[in-house]
Design a protein around this motif. Structure first.
Motif, PDB file in Angstrom:
ATOM      1  N   MET A  60       0.852  -1.186   0.000  1.00 18.78           N
ATOM      2  CA  MET A  60       0.000   0.000   0.000  1.00 18.78           C
ATOM      3  C   MET A  60       0.888   1.237   0.000  1.00 18.78           C
ATOM      4  O   MET A  60       2.097   1.136   0.226  1.00 18.78           O
ATOM      5  CB  MET A  60      -0.909   0.020   1.232  1.00 18.78           C
ATOM      6  CG  MET A  60      -0.159   0.215   2.540  1.00 18.78           C
ATOM      7  SD  MET A  60      -1.199  -0.071   3.994  1.00 18.78           S
ATOM      8  CE  MET A  60      -1.384  -1.857   3.921  1.00 18.78           C
ATOM      9  N   HIS A  83      -3.974   0.187  -6.460  1.00 15.22           N
ATOM     10  CA  HIS A  83      -3.139  -0.027  -5.278  1.00 15.22           C
ATOM     11  C   HIS A  83      -3.787   0.673  -4.084  1.00 15.22           C
ATOM     12  O   HIS A  83      -4.137   1.848  -4.169  1.00 15.22           O
ATOM     13  CB  HIS A  83      -1.761   0.581  -5.574  1.00 15.22           C
ATOM     14  CG  HIS A  83      -0.743   0.354  -4.500  1.00 15.22           C
ATOM     15  ND1 HIS A  83      -0.149  -0.857  -4.291  1.00 15.22           N
ATOM     16  CD2 HIS A  83      -0.194   1.197  -3.598  1.00 15.22           C
ATOM     17  CE1 HIS A  83       0.731  -0.749  -3.307  1.00 15.22           C
ATOM     18  NE2 HIS A  83       0.712   0.483  -2.858  1.00 15.22           N
ATOM     19  N   PRO A  84      -3.982  -0.016  -2.950  1.00 12.17           N
ATOM     20  CA  PRO A  84      -4.641   0.631  -1.813  1.00 12.17           C
ATOM     21  C   PRO A  84      -3.829   1.790  -1.257  1.00 12.17           C
ATOM     22  O   PRO A  84      -2.602   1.752  -1.239  1.00 12.17           O
ATOM     23  CB  PRO A  84      -4.788  -0.498  -0.787  1.00 12.17           C
ATOM     24  CG  PRO A  84      -3.794  -1.520  -1.182  1.00 12.17           C
ATOM     25  CD  PRO A  84      -3.656  -1.426  -2.665  1.00 12.17           C
TER      26      PRO A  84
END
Length: 225
Positions: A60, A83-84
């Motif tokens: 992340m 993508h977090p």
């Protein structure tokens, strides 16, 4: 001895790999230092400075500033939009929070509670969950409740079926008060508050405390009208 020997795998769990994307070097350094002090979290890159400190891709990215700049940060960092992201931000309006969520933000941490909330947020996201700072949850809940169509029937039921004290508790629920907060305002015990909340949910057919909070918010609006 028969068979293959069994090996006891006592290796530590894989650390959570985090990239940091902060526009100011000092802030990036402070975030990196904070995260590296947490067990099980590893900072692998400073995306804004191009400092790759690890070969494995990050799980992340932690970004700072108004969540509305997430798109810009993603673009400049070359990150995957899926993508977090964990955002650290100050007080922002609800539409900015919702916009950040649409851009891949899975957690928003208050910039005045970073030392308490950041590691919690990182671990929540790593586990597939989300995190929203309690300092931002109240205003967002108020806005969401205001967007819901108001069904007058439950409000009428609340006036007809609830006692005066239960109506007071319902309004305080709608104001975002905890059981302890309600007890303090009404000068009663938390056990009594829990009993009132249970009776409110039972009488009005509510399935959860969240439904009671939303109805309480609408009930407060009706009482103020």
């Amino acid at each position: 001895m028969f068979g293959s020997p069994r090996h006891n795998d006592s290796s530590p769990p894989r650390p959570i790999k985090v990239a940091v994307a902060a526009e100011q070097v000092l802030i990036a350094g402070a975030i990196t230092t904070l995260l590296r002090s947490e067990q099980g979290i590893e900072v692998v890159a400073d995306l804004m400075c191009g400092d790759e400190t690890g070969r494995s891709p990050a799980d992340m990215t932690v970004v700072t500033g108004d969540p509305s700049v997430l798109g810009k940060l993603h673009h400049s960092a070359g990150a995957d939009v899926s993508h977090p992201v964990v955002a650290i931000a100050g007080a922002v309006p609800h539409h900015v929070v919702l916009g950040a969520i649409r851009q891949g933000c899975r957690a928003i941490v208050s910039d005045v509670a970073v030392d308490i909330e950041l590691a919690q947020a990182v671990r929540a996201v790593a586990g597939g969950g989300v995190f929203l700072s309690p300092m931002m949850a109240g205003p967002l809940l108020d806005w969401l409740a205001a967007q819901l169509p108001i069904d007058q029937a439950p409000l009428l039921d609340a006036k007809l079926l609830l006692t005066g004290r239960e109506q007071e508790v319902l309004k305080l629920l709608g104001a975002g008060r905890t059981n302890a907060g309600i007890a303090g305002v009404l000068v009663i015990s938390e056990a009594t508050v829990r009993t009132h909340v249970y009776r409110i949910q039972t009488k009005l057919g509510l399935q959860s405390r969240t439904e009671a909070v939303i109805l309480g918010y609408q009930f407060r609006l009706g009482a103020a009208a």
